[in-house]
Design an enzyme around this catalytic site. Sequence first.
Site, mmCIF file in Angstrom:
data_model
loop_
_atom_site.group_PDB
_atom_site.id
_atom_site.type_symbol
_atom_site.label_atom_id
_atom_site.label_comp_id
_atom_site.label_asym_id
_atom_site.label_seq_id
_atom_site.Cartn_x
_atom_site.Cartn_y
_atom_site.Cartn_z
ATOM 1 N N SER A 115 -6.172 15.008 -6.518
ATOM 2 C CA SER A 115 -7.775 15.366 -6.631
ATOM 3 C C SER A 115 -8.368 16.482 -5.890
ATOM 4 O O SER A 115 -9.432 16.635 -6.063
ATOM 5 C CB SER A 115 -8.208 13.948 -6.417
ATOM 6 N N THR A 142 -17.893 10.282 -2.501
ATOM 7 C CA THR A 142 -16.554 10.435 -3.113
ATOM 8 C C THR A 142 -16.760 9.560 -4.404
ATOM 9 O O THR A 142 -17.650 8.747 -4.333
ATOM 10 C CB THR A 142 -15.477 10.171 -2.427
HETATM 11 N N1 GLY Z 1 -16.832 13.544 -6.780
HETATM 12 C C1 GLY Z 1 -16.300 14.584 -7.285
HETATM 13 C C2 GLY Z 1 -16.328 14.934 -8.489
HETATM 14 O O1 GLY Z 1 -17.022 14.000 -9.267
HETATM 15 O O2 GLY Z 1 -16.165 16.077 -9.101
#
Ligand code: GLY
Length: 333
Positions: A89, A242
């Site tokens: 990620s 997050t």
């Molecule tokens: N929190 C990261 C995104 O949604 O891209």
Amino acid sequence: MSSRRRFLKKAAIGTVGITTVFNCDQSSKTNKTPLATVTSPKKPLIISTWRHGLAANEEAWRQLKKGTSALNAIVSGVGISEADPNVASVGYGGLPDREGKVTLDACIMNHHSDCGAVSFLQSIKHPIAVAQKVLENTPHVMLTGKGALQFALSEGFKEENLLTEKAEKRWRKWLEDSKYKPVINIENHDTISMLVLDKEGNLSGGCTTSGAAWKMHGRVGDSPIIGAGLFLDNEVGAAAATGLGEAVVRTAGSAMVVELMRQGKSPNEACKEITERIYNKHKNHKDMEYLQVGFIAVNKQGEHGGYSVRPGFNYAVFDDEKGNRMEKAASKL
Ligand code: GLY
């Protein structure tokens, strides 16, 4: 009240100092009335989202202890996640968008409220380091897409392929159905956000992500947006997010957490209240079925907290007293 002054009396208790603030009338210095008892901050302190925050904290802590600036420590710390092909990620090894492109968002902020960000950046392994260069070497706060890449190259960064074989395989598998329904805590658990209270008691923070897996090409989430993915006010505290970026942007999440701390809430209380607000606003929203958002926060006293919509969110904490460890965040659901 020009004839009145405040005197600070310090008494060290263990590793944490207790400061008693006295209101003292100059004409009668013996008549001191305690106004408040304030716990001196535990510092330095680093907190980072998710389990990969442990390795990031480790590196940032090492840098801080060497005397590196907090901002450089953040860049080195989250840089560990950016370079790790097993972190799906962030940076290298991040899951791509629906066209198979790894596109990156990052931002960084210091205690003077200076900030730098990049969004929709491709082919550069360390977007957080480019964000730092935006802060330091440009008159702007954010560069995006081709412009961000052009700037990165002019600063000496090298282009490289960030799509690993493993990520490509998962993308090809996703193409079979092509349904955008990020898997909670896996395909949208994403970002590493790091907050630092340094030994001077100053706050700074950064976050970096490859964003939601299988997003539309060109989509930018909350992570490069100051006030959404990250915010701090050096008088109050710092917060970072997050999870599903769209939900964080809709609510100016991190800025709101900091504002609640300004009003006297603890980091935990502030994270909880904004997470609940996000949950309430999304109860009947199409995003609800895959909504996960988590916040971490730290205040000037070195208290920290975290809270998320759904279970499964945790964050890494490093301080002198207890070392580097995981903290489980409570959740709404
Ligand atoms: N929190 C990261 C995104 O949604 O891209």
